[in-house]
Enzyme design. Structure first.
Site, PDB file in Angstrom:
ATOM      1  N   ASP B  21      -9.274   4.945  22.667  1.00  0.00           N
ATOM      2  CA  ASP B  21      -7.893   4.990  22.446  1.00  0.00           C
ATOM      3  C   ASP B  21      -7.150   4.015  23.984  1.00  0.00           C
ATOM      4  O   ASP B  21      -6.093   4.457  24.962  1.00  0.00           O
ATOM      5  CB  ASP B  21      -7.347   6.569  22.739  1.00  0.00           C
ATOM      6  CG  ASP B  21      -6.252   7.178  22.241  1.00  0.00           C
ATOM      7  OD1 ASP B  21      -5.198   6.290  22.015  1.00  0.00           O
ATOM      8  OD2 ASP B  21      -5.620   8.219  22.209  1.00  0.00           O
ATOM      9  N   LYS B  83       2.784  -0.165  24.993  1.00  0.00           N
ATOM     10  CA  LYS B  83       2.915  -0.350  23.636  1.00  0.00           C
ATOM     11  C   LYS B  83       3.165  -0.684  22.094  1.00  0.00           C
ATOM     12  O   LYS B  83       3.425  -1.308  21.354  1.00  0.00           O
ATOM     13  CB  LYS B  83       1.660   1.094  22.735  1.00  0.00           C
ATOM     14  CG  LYS B  83       0.943   0.941  21.889  1.00  0.00           C
ATOM     15  CD  LYS B  83       0.069   2.293  21.637  1.00  0.00           C
ATOM     16  CE  LYS B  83      -0.254   2.458  20.078  1.00  0.00           C
ATOM     17  NZ  LYS B  83      -0.963   3.861  20.872  1.00  0.00           N
ATOM     18  N   GLU B 183      -5.602   5.928  14.164  1.00  0.00           N
ATOM     19  CA  GLU B 183      -6.006   6.494  15.287  1.00  0.00           C
ATOM     20  C   GLU B 183      -5.657   8.206  14.159  1.00  0.00           C
ATOM     21  O   GLU B 183      -6.835   8.847  14.921  1.00  0.00           O
ATOM     22  CB  GLU B 183      -4.855   7.308  16.110  1.00  0.00           C
ATOM     23  CG  GLU B 183      -4.613   5.847  16.868  1.00  0.00           C
ATOM     24  CD  GLU B 183      -3.669   5.366  17.917  1.00  0.00           C
ATOM     25  OE1 GLU B 183      -2.411   6.423  17.970  1.00  0.00           O
ATOM     26  OE2 GLU B 183      -3.340   4.204  19.020  1.00  0.00           O
ATOM     27  N   ASP B 205       0.243  13.405  13.928  1.00  0.00           N
ATOM     28  CA  ASP B 205      -0.356  12.291  14.953  1.00  0.00           C
ATOM     29  C   ASP B 205       1.026  12.049  15.632  1.00  0.00           C
ATOM     30  O   ASP B 205       1.641  11.082  15.349  1.00  0.00           O
ATOM     31  CB  ASP B 205      -0.872  11.440  15.030  1.00  0.00           C
ATOM     32  CG  ASP B 205      -1.742  10.963  16.010  1.00  0.00           C
ATOM     33  OD1 ASP B 205      -0.795  10.996  17.206  1.00  0.00           O
ATOM     34  OD2 ASP B 205      -2.262   9.552  16.119  1.00  0.00           O
TER      35      ASP B 205
END
Lengths: 210, 622
Positions: B21, B83, B183, B205
């Protein structure tokens, strides 16, 4: 897998001669097979060539064939085999997308039966013209803050109802399947033209809300 | 304990793949062990690696906890939230720039990069550093097994450029990337394994920097994503920013503009905000305490949960809009959802929990640690990919419509959003002029009608079309979205069968050649870093040897034979000049030379030490 009836033409696996349920892969020996890209969706998914398309069967076959061709099961295979899995999986998914939705399935059947394209026949059923104008007005009013979210919600409900009605009308023309070139195909084209307006208005309504 | 687990692992026959992850704020890895996914962590450690990189003045960059500890002391050389910039250009970072304590620039191909100590780093390179660290720690937790195969997770709403950037990062990190998975889908796998029930699941999420909502149907072990929606720039960072903005607002009277932009202040405020936010998830009020030793800023402010909830409500509202969109695309309403799963650290917020429960009309699942569930799911997917099981299959979708720009600047959609991947579409193109041998087209992703409002993915140039009259060429272009959701384009001129050559110019991505260069450079840098460290070590050793020798020069001159003395003098002379040398081999030679030349002296000293030690003892005492 039931054995192939003697009088029917049953496709066979080139590797093990097992009867094929889908041209994408052999369920007997597991081999991935090379398929022509224009293979009709109902053959790929082992469904009947018909307007009716039982959702349960369609989903079950899609799941089963996905287990035979999905790239996840070829992640460490040779590049050529991996490529074929990607390719066949893509064919399976587009066949599923065509059959799973009433409108895309009707569009495909229309083309298959040689009906008019949206460029050859641009009209839609008369009663829709007024409605389309109403929808556009509501959408425009909402876009500049002149109508409430409730108006938009009720428009959306109307649009969904109209979409369902169009699908029912399509069924009346396509079940049983008309002959290639039959006049009913012109009506199908017009209904699909109307459906496109409904879809677009729904998109606008969704975009507006967000 | 660690060894016991190691033995079990080594006995298993299936090859392993690491699920990683790669998060905005932290990253972690998991593997499948005895039929269950487990987080990899060093003994006693948590396994989560802060996605933070610190570039020290000398030596290689530090990643993780050590880097985060430098955030306050050395803010301009500590990089966070990489990210957010994956697959993005400078213009996309505009909103964040004021809060960033370092300079953001752009490569000539429009890839955002940060400038640190006179060097530029793309998000791909920075993410590769994080991946290497996570991978390294993971391998250590496995007792040294070098597991190169990996599954890396990305937000479901990542576009092609962001996925491609993740792929490039994996390549730069030396990993064999088996698959990129989404994810929320990964999370559903982790939950699905526990529950083993068919039904419709919504995965909400809210991570450090991104938000995703995915609606899935689970049947016969097939996890089919029906629709997904999200926002790649909405996450915990934005909740922190609310508190940073509060501090800046209330401190505006005391501090000037420059102090409010001071990198140390920005990093300090960010860390304080994050702490305060976490506290507020547990307590009805918390203190926002900013303390910046370098500038003497000391500021405290009590923040109540009610205040914070009011500020964060609009952010949560945005997530619920995404939920509505996903449900509409799945042709379902909220009542049709059987289970709701919460993923991501930000779902610890009580307001998020209650709003989501209200929206879906049911209590969401929170049994699994929201920080770990994504990595666990990635490990399960890795297990499937290496052939560990055929019981489970993920069918995921592409989050955004893919299209090409038409003559009028509109977008013609080829693949609608939420199409199951892999999928391909073949589109015909033709020439507009006689003897035209090339066609250019512009590939876009997005839901807007005008090309300028969508995300530009790449411009493709078809070359090598045989000369023929206008409109005669029939070029079939096949757009393929693979199981990672990454686009490839192939073209064929149909009248002649010639395979047209395609030149890809990614809008915010690295070309293959650039990745190759980075790989070469990183090897070169690895050597450089190694050399620097070796040089430093050699100099220290030399220093110690010089000191020891010089202290005993008198003894050496008096007692060594003339030949050894001459040799030692020469070696000493040369070694004294070594401080200026930056040549590793030369320094090594000097060190070795001095060691050799000082051996007779060392022997002499050893003798005398032995003698003095024995002097007062009788033989039988020795």
């Amino acid at each position: 897998m039931s054995p192939c009836p003697q009088d029917a033409h049953c496709p066979q696996c080139p590797h093990c001669n097992g009867a094929l349920e889908t041209p994408l892969a052999c369920s007997t020996c597991g081999a991935l097979l090379s398929v022509a890209p224009e293979t009709p969706p109902h053959l790929i998914l082992d469904m009947e060539l018909a307007w009716a398309c039982a959702d349960d069967d369609l989903q079950r076959n899609h799941r089963r064939f996905s287990r035979m061709v999905h790239p996840d099961f070829y992640a460490t295979a040779a590049p050529a085999e991996r490529e074929l899995a990607e390719h066949n999986s893509a064919l399976l998914n587009s066949a599923y997308d065509i059959l799973a939705d009433d409108l895309t399935r009707a569009e495909w059947l229309l083309e298959h039966l040689g009906g008019p394209t949206d460029k050859e026949e641009r009209q839609m059923p008369q009663e829709f013209l007024m409605e389309v104008m109403d929808w556009n007005e509501t959408l425009a009013a909402h876009a500049c803050g002149q109508s409430s979210d409730e108006d938009l919600d009720s428009l959306r409900r109307d649009l969904h109802a109209r979409r369902a009605a169009v699908a029912a009308d399509l069924g009346r023309h396509l079940d049983p399947l008309p002959e290639p070139g039959a006049p009913a195909l012109l009506e199908v084209r017009r209904l699909l033209n109307a459906a496109r307006y409904i879809e677009r208005s729904l998109e606008h309504a969704a975009a507006d809300q967000a | 304990m660690a060894y016991l687990e190691l033995n079990v692992l080594n006995n298993s026959q299936t090859p392993m793949a690491m699920g990683i992850d790669l998060g905005t704020t932290f990253s972690l890895a998991a593997v499948m062990r005895d039929g269950r996914p487990v987080i990899l962590h060093p003994e006693g450690g948590s396994g989560s690696v802060p996605s933070v990189i610190h570039f020290p003045e000398h030596g290689p960059p530090a990643v993780g906890r050590a880097a985060r500890d430098q955030a306050l002391a050395d803010p301009t050389h500590t990089v966070f939230s990489v990210k957010r910039y994956m697959g993005r250009g400078l213009a996309d970072c505009e909103a964040d720039r004021e809060r960033l304590p370092y300079r953001v620039t752009e490569t000539e191909h429009g890839v955002a990069q940060v400038d640190i100590r006179g060097k530029s780093y793309t998000p791909q390179e920075l993410s590769a550093l994080i991946l290497m660290r996570v991978h390294d720690l993971g391998c250590r937790a496995l007792g040294g097994d070098d597991v190169r195969r990996a599954v890396i997770t990305v937000p479901a709403y990542f576009d092609d450029a962001q996925r491609q950037a993740t792929r490039d990062a994996a390549r730069l990190a030396g990993l064999e990337l088996l698959r990129i998975i989404n994810e929320p889908t990964a999370a559903s796998l982790a939950y699905g394994l526990d529950q083993r029930e068919d039904g419709i699941v919504a995965v909400y999420d809210l991570g450090g920097g991104t938000f995703d909502i995915s609606i899935l149907s689970i049947e016969d072990g097939v996890f089919r994503v029906l629709a997904t929606a999200g926002d790649t720039r909405l996450g915990g960072d934005d909740f922190d920013a609310l508190l940073v903005d509060l501090a800046r607002r209330e401190l505006a009277a005391e501090l000037d503009e420059q102090a409010l932009r001071d990198p140390a202040f920005l990093q300090g405020a960010r860390l304080a905000a994050e702490r305060c936010k976490r506290e507020l998830s547990i307590h009805p009020q918390a203190e926002l305490h900013i303390s910046i030793p370098s500038s003497g800023v000391q500021w405290r402010r009590t923040v109540s949960r009610a205040e914070f909830d009011a500020w964060s409500a609009p952010l949560i509202e945005r997530t619920l809009h995404c939920c509505a969109k996903a449900l509409a695309d799945a042709k379902l309403d909220a009542k049709a959802i059987d289970e709701v799963v919460l993923v991501g650290g930000s779902t610890r917020s009580p307001l998020v929990r209650s709003e989501v429960a209200k929206y879906f009309g049911r209590l969401p699942h929170t049994e699994l640690n929201p920080d770990e569930v994504v990595a666990l799911g990635a490990a399960i997917q890795g297990h499937i990919l290496v052939g560990g099981t055929r019981d489970i299959l993920l069918l995921d979708v592409t989050p955004l419509s893919l299209g090409v720009e038409t003559m009028g600047g509109a977008i013609s959609v080829l693949v609608p959003r939420n199409s199951t991947v892999p999928c391909s579409v073949t589109e015909g193109f033709t020439t507009y002029a006689d003897n035209q041998t090339g066609i250019e087209f512009h590939v876009l992703q997005g839901e807007r009608e005008l090309a300028q409002d969508c995300r530009s993915l790449a411009r493709f140039t078809l070359k090598g079309i045989p000369p023929m009259p206008a409109g005669m060429a029939r070029v079939a272009v096949r757009f393929h979205l693979d199981a990672d959701g990454v686009l490839t384009v192939k073209a064929r001129e149909e009248s002649t069968g010639a395979t047209a050559e395609i030149e890809v110019q990614p809008t915010h991505g690295l070309t293959d050649a650039e990745v190759e260069t980075m790989l070469r450079d990183s090897y070169a840098h690895a050597q450089e870093d190694f050399d620097k460290r070796r040089l430093a070590d050699l100099r220290t050793e030399l220093g110690v040897m010089l000191q020891a020798t010089e202290k005993n020069l008198a003894v050496a001159r008096a007692e060594l034979d003339p030949e050894s003395w001459a040799e030692l003098e020469t070696a000493l002379e040369a070694a004294r000049g070594a401080a200026e040398s930056s040549d590793v081999l030369a320094t090594q030679a000097l060190r070795d030379g001095l060691e050799r030349a000082s051996t007779p002296l060392a022997a002499l000293l050893m003798d005398s030490v032995a003698k003095s030690a024995l002097r007062d003892r009788t033989l039988d005492e020795v």
